[in-house]
Design a protein around this motif. Structure first.
Motif, PDB file in Angstrom:
ATOM      1  N   ALA A 169      -2.224  -0.571  -3.181  1.00  0.00           N
ATOM      2  CA  ALA A 169      -3.360   0.360  -3.098  1.00  0.00           C
ATOM      3  C   ALA A 169      -2.850   1.724  -2.639  1.00  0.00           C
ATOM      4  N   PHE A 170      -3.353   2.779  -3.285  1.00  0.00           N
ATOM      5  CA  PHE A 170      -2.943   4.126  -2.862  1.00  0.00           C
ATOM      6  C   PHE A 170      -3.776   4.595  -1.655  1.00  0.00           C
ATOM      7  N   GLY A 171      -3.142   5.398  -0.819  1.00  0.00           N
ATOM      8  CA  GLY A 171      -3.836   5.964   0.338  1.00  0.00           C
ATOM      9  C   GLY A 171      -4.100   4.900   1.386  1.00  0.00           C
ATOM     10  N   TYR A 197      10.547  15.933  -9.790  1.00  0.00           N
ATOM     11  CA  TYR A 197       9.213  15.841 -10.390  1.00  0.00           C
ATOM     12  C   TYR A 197       8.247  15.055  -9.529  1.00  0.00           C
ATOM     13  N   LYS A 198       7.137  15.662  -9.222  1.00  0.00           N
ATOM     14  CA  LYS A 198       6.040  15.014  -8.491  1.00  0.00           C
ATOM     15  C   LYS A 198       4.746  15.432  -9.181  1.00  0.00           C
ATOM     16  N   ASN A 199       4.104  14.491  -9.846  1.00  0.00           N
ATOM     17  CA  ASN A 199       2.899  14.784 -10.642  1.00  0.00           C
ATOM     18  C   ASN A 199       3.145  15.978 -11.567  1.00  0.00           C
ATOM     19  N   THR A 200       4.209  15.905 -12.319  1.00  0.00           N
ATOM     20  CA  THR A 200       4.643  16.897 -13.330  1.00  0.00           C
ATOM     21  C   THR A 200       5.233  18.180 -12.732  1.00  0.00           C
ATOM     22  N   PRO A 258       2.578   1.546 -14.115  1.00  0.00           N
ATOM     23  CA  PRO A 258       1.434   2.448 -14.274  1.00  0.00           C
ATOM     24  C   PRO A 258       0.749   2.733 -12.936  1.00  0.00           C
ATOM     25  N   ASP A 259       0.215   3.912 -12.786  1.00  0.00           N
ATOM     26  CA  ASP A 259      -0.698   4.202 -11.685  1.00  0.00           C
ATOM     27  C   ASP A 259      -2.103   4.010 -12.259  1.00  0.00           C
ATOM     28  N   VAL A 260      -2.850   3.096 -11.687  1.00  0.00           N
ATOM     29  CA  VAL A 260      -4.082   2.640 -12.364  1.00  0.00           C
ATOM     30  C   VAL A 260      -5.318   2.998 -11.551  1.00  0.00           C
ATOM     31  N   GLU A 312      11.519   9.740  -8.750  1.00  0.00           N
ATOM     32  CA  GLU A 312      10.578  10.795  -9.155  1.00  0.00           C
ATOM     33  C   GLU A 312       9.148  10.239  -9.116  1.00  0.00           C
ATOM     34  N   ASN A 313       8.193  11.039  -9.527  1.00  0.00           N
ATOM     35  CA  ASN A 313       6.794  10.606  -9.485  1.00  0.00           C
ATOM     36  C   ASN A 313       6.001  11.263 -10.617  1.00  0.00           C
ATOM     37  N   GLU A 314       5.459  10.426 -11.482  1.00  0.00           N
ATOM     38  CA  GLU A 314       4.576  10.882 -12.565  1.00  0.00           C
ATOM     39  C   GLU A 314       5.127  12.108 -13.293  1.00  0.00           C
ATOM     40  N   MET A 315       6.183  11.894 -14.040  1.00  0.00           N
ATOM     41  CA  MET A 315       6.800  13.005 -14.795  1.00  0.00           C
ATOM     42  C   MET A 315       6.022  13.325 -16.071  1.00  0.00           C
ATOM     43  N   GLY A 324       0.861  -1.167   0.000  1.00  0.00           N
ATOM     44  CA  GLY A 324       0.000   0.000   0.000  1.00  0.00           C
ATOM     45  C   GLY A 324       0.897   1.217   0.000  1.00  0.00           C
ATOM     46  N   GLU A 325       0.426   2.259  -0.711  1.00  0.00           N
ATOM     47  CA  GLU A 325       1.217   3.497  -0.745  1.00  0.00           C
ATOM     48  C   GLU A 325       0.585   4.525   0.176  1.00  0.00           C
ATOM     49  N   LEU A 326       1.421   5.156   0.959  1.00  0.00           N
ATOM     50  CA  LEU A 326       0.936   6.172   1.895  1.00  0.00           C
ATOM     51  C   LEU A 326       0.489   7.422   1.150  1.00  0.00           C
ATOM     52  N   HIS A 327      -0.393   8.177   1.766  1.00  0.00           N
ATOM     53  CA  HIS A 327      -0.699   9.503   1.238  1.00  0.00           C
ATOM     54  C   HIS A 327       0.579  10.333   1.218  1.00  0.00           C
ATOM     55  N   ASN A 328       0.574  11.329   0.360  1.00  0.00           N
ATOM     56  CA  ASN A 328       1.806  12.065   0.069  1.00  0.00           C
ATOM     57  C   ASN A 328       2.513  12.630   1.301  1.00  0.00           C
ATOM     58  N   SER A 329       1.767  13.137   2.264  1.00  0.00           N
ATOM     59  CA  SER A 329       2.405  13.873   3.356  1.00  0.00           C
ATOM     60  C   SER A 329       2.621  13.037   4.613  1.00  0.00           C
ATOM     61  N   TRP A 376      11.171   8.527  -4.364  1.00  0.00           N
ATOM     62  CA  TRP A 376      12.055   9.688  -4.353  1.00  0.00           C
ATOM     63  C   TRP A 376      11.292  10.877  -4.948  1.00  0.00           C
ATOM     64  N   PHE A 377      10.629  11.621  -4.038  1.00  0.00           N
ATOM     65  CA  PHE A 377       9.903  12.830  -4.465  1.00  0.00           C
ATOM     66  C   PHE A 377      10.932  13.950  -4.584  1.00  0.00           C
ATOM     67  N   ALA A 378      11.332  14.245  -5.802  1.00  0.00           N
ATOM     68  CA  ALA A 378      12.420  15.226  -5.961  1.00  0.00           C
ATOM     69  C   ALA A 378      12.084  16.197  -7.082  1.00  0.00           C
ATOM     70  N   VAL A 416      10.197   3.830 -12.539  1.00  0.00           N
ATOM     71  CA  VAL A 416       9.464   5.097 -12.657  1.00  0.00           C
ATOM     72  C   VAL A 416       7.984   4.770 -12.825  1.00  0.00           C
ATOM     73  N   ASN A 417       7.140   5.668 -12.353  1.00  0.00           N
ATOM     74  CA  ASN A 417       5.690   5.439 -12.467  1.00  0.00           C
ATOM     75  C   ASN A 417       5.067   6.445 -13.423  1.00  0.00           C
ATOM     76  N   ALA A 418       3.957   6.042 -13.996  1.00  0.00           N
ATOM     77  CA  ALA A 418       3.318   6.873 -15.023  1.00  0.00           C
ATOM     78  C   ALA A 418       1.922   7.315 -14.629  1.00  0.00           C
TER      79      ALA A 418
HETATM   80  C1  DGJ Z   1      -1.101  10.269  -8.204  1.00  0.00           C
HETATM   81  C2  DGJ Z   1       0.178  10.624  -7.501  1.00  0.00           C
HETATM   82  O1  DGJ Z   1       1.253   9.908  -8.067  1.00  0.00           O
HETATM   83  C3  DGJ Z   1       0.113  10.374  -6.018  1.00  0.00           C
HETATM   84  O2  DGJ Z   1       1.291  10.835  -5.414  1.00  0.00           O
HETATM   85  C4  DGJ Z   1      -1.095  11.047  -5.442  1.00  0.00           C
HETATM   86  O3  DGJ Z   1      -0.973  12.424  -5.597  1.00  0.00           O
HETATM   87  C5  DGJ Z   1      -2.336  10.559  -6.130  1.00  0.00           C
HETATM   88  N1  DGJ Z   1      -2.264  10.792  -7.546  1.00  0.00           N
HETATM   89  C6  DGJ Z   1      -3.577  11.206  -5.559  1.00  0.00           C
HETATM   90  O4  DGJ Z   1      -4.705  10.519  -5.864  1.00  0.00           O
END
Ligand code: DGJ
Length: 540
Positions: free
Chosen positions: A357-359, A96-99, A310-312, A172-175, A25-30, A92-94, A270-272
């Motif tokens: 699972a996210f969150g 790029y994080k969600n572009t 992929p982030d799905v 990075e995250n979702e570049m 499971g992935e933690l919420h961002n903060s 590694w949130f550096a 890397v994730n997309a």
């Molecule tokens: C995709 C991002 O990669 C995550 O860090 C997070 O912000 C989620 N979206 C939020 O639903």
């Protein structure tokens, strides 16, 4: 050292020398920014039977001043994870994080001369009012500062995590670029008007027959040119620009990955932020990110990246799984909705190395996912063995209709059906058995409680383990062969240390009918055997 390895039919994650099924499971961002905030969460994650937690590390918090590093949060998370028998995947949130570049340290944000930013062609648009808020992928000083901090993180792990609590890193995250195909800083413009690098052209020519079809289509537009500017080879529009952006993001990340791997060569991915629907053009989704259609460009630009993930969040998970489980890319998705049927499908049909699972910090300990993670983790050695041996299959989650799968010499005919849950304990919590959605909490259920799915493992000749729910299964011989097999010895049970621990022997009302089985509406783990009936007569 954790690593990826081909074992027979599957590429697998190896931890402590054994295949490891990531149940994450992935933690919420903060969440991971506060050790105190995380304190009550760790025991919940263990109670949910995760074996891996995906947690961010933030560049701005570990290097608040240039050259001064603070790894106290990382150390606390390592200790907590170990205390709760969990592995970690670090994000590694550096740069790029969600572009965007929200997570770069303030000393980077302030100094726009040294660290230049991506530029837009025109003013922000109503669709993208913020414009671009991202470092330029053409900024070498940015790349080097990021790579240096990442190298320090990996150095820290090498010294402080000899037992490899951390098994993998997301870099990075979702570049990508939102709102346009590319960015327009002076350096980006110069590169755009320059030649396509020979390394990319060489890769594409070498792999020409195996490229993703979408990339082939873009390259074909100008007749598969092998030299020229980006616009000449791939076209001037957003599709050509996407190839350009993908190459330069890949080169940037490649330098970051290389710096980290010099210290500690953990698997890195890397994730997309994926294409959400077929109407989207590059820029509607982040252009240049590691979407499936750009996987070859990323491979060429960053060969040291071990996998593309992929982030799905979309409903059509199968389409996404299919596009990522190709050409030696093991399937792993760090972010998704907590829908157990999708996870079973990924593991059994696509040999996924893991699911997540996210969150996850939002999930109640009695969420249905916990029970399924528990059963999957108990059966993990059987599952990974079956993946490599090619003796695993899955029934795709659905609410109605029929399907069929061939396994172990049988054509297993499947009818999706909510089966009466007689003699089953009611589901825990506020949802009664049969109505419990697979997903509660914040995220909408994809389908209701009648969704059926299953994981099937052919463990020995005529012996199957079944994990799933809400299905009717008929084990038939392939066409042309006599249907002379009958089920016997149906047991419910679970696994312990890789061994089957039987519970009730199911017969009578709960038992099989000749070759047919009905999986109830609550998740079950069963073992069934079939024997061949000798003598004349069809079983019908
Ligand atoms: C995709 C991002 O990669 C995550 O860090 C997070 O912000 C989620 N979206 C939020 O639903």
């Amino acid at each position: 050292m954790p690593h990826l390895q081909r074992n027979g039919a599957a590429i697998q994650m190896m931890v402590n020398g054994r295949p490891y099924l990531i149940l994450a499971g992935e933690l919420h961002n903060s969440s991971a920014s506060s050790v105190a905030y995380m304190r009550p969460i760790w025991p919940r994650l263990e109670a949910l039977h995760l074996n891996t937690v995906i947690a961010p590390v933030y560049w701005d918090l570990i290097e608040p001043q240039e050259g001064h590093f603070d790894f106290s949060r990382v150390d606390a998370h390592l200790r907590a994870a170990r205390a709760h028998h969990l592995h970690l995947i670090l994000l590694w949130f550096a740069s790029y994080k969600n572009t965007s570049s929200d997570y770069v340290p303030i000393w980077v944000k302030r100094d726009k001369r040294r660290f230049f930013w991506a530029a837009q062609k025109a003013s922000p648009t109503p669709a993208h009012p913020r414009g671009l808020y991202a470092l330029s992928a053409f900024c070498r000083a940015c790349r080097d500062a990021d790579a240096n901090a990442f190298r320090m993180l990996m150095h820290h792990l090498r010294k402080n995590d000899p037992q490899h609590t951390v098994i993998m890193i997301q870099v990075e995250n979702e570049m990508g670029i939102l709102g346009a195909g590319r960015e327009y800083s002076a350096a980006a413009n110069a590169a755009w008007n320059g030649p396509v690098p020979a390394a990319l052209m060489k890769y594409l020519q070498l792999h020409r027959d195996h490229l993703r079809p979408a990339l082939t289509a873009v390259w074909a537009r100008n007749g598969y040119r092998t030299t020229g500017t980006w616009a000449q080879v791939f076209g001037p529009d957003v599709y050509g620009q996407e190839v350009f952006s993908a190459w330069y993001f890949a080169r940037y990340v490649s330098a970051v990955v290389a710096a980290g791997k010099q210290e500690l060569a953990l698997p890195m991915y890397v994730n997309a932020w994926i294409v959400q629907n077929s109407h989207q053009r590059p820029g509607d989704y982040p252009s240049g990110g590691p979407v499936a259609r750009m996987m070859d460009v990323w491979r060429a630009g960053a060969p040291s990246i071990d996998l593309f993930a992929p982030d799905v969040y979309i409903n059509n998970v199968d389409g996404t799984f299919r596009k990522y489980a190709v050409s030696g890319n093991p399937l792993f998705f760090p972010e998704s909705r907590p829908i157990p049927g999708n996870y079973i499908w990924a593991i059994g049909h696509y040999n996924a190395i893991g699911v997540s699972a996210f969150g996850i910090d939002d999930l109640h300990v009695d969420n249905p996912l916990g029970k399924i993670y528990q059963q999957l983790s108990r059966a993990a050695s059987l599952i990974t063995h079956a993946q490599s041996a090619g003796t695993i299959a899955a029934i795709e989650p659905r609410g109605s209709g029929t399907t069929q799968v061939r396994l172990g010499g049988f054509d297993i005919h499947v009818t999706y059906a909510a089966v009466h849950a007689s003699n089953l304990l009611p589901a825990q919590g506020k949802h009664a058995a049969g109505t419990a959605p697979d997903v509660v909490l914040r995220q909408k259920a994809l389908r209701g409680g009648a969704t059926g799915y299953a994981l099937l493992i052919n463990s020995h000749p005529n012996e199957f383990y079944i994990m799933g729910k809400n299905l009717k299964l008929s084990f038939d011989r392939p066409p042309g062969q006599p249907d002379d097999y009958v089920m016997y010895d149906l047991e419910e049970g679970t696994f312990k240390d890789g061994k089957w621990v039987p519970g009730r022997h199911l017969d009578g009302d709960e038992g099989p009918r000749l070759r047919r089985l009905a999986l109830p509406s609550g998740f079950i783990v069963w073992r069934v055997r079939l024997y061949r009936q000798i003598g004349p007569g069809s079983l019908g």
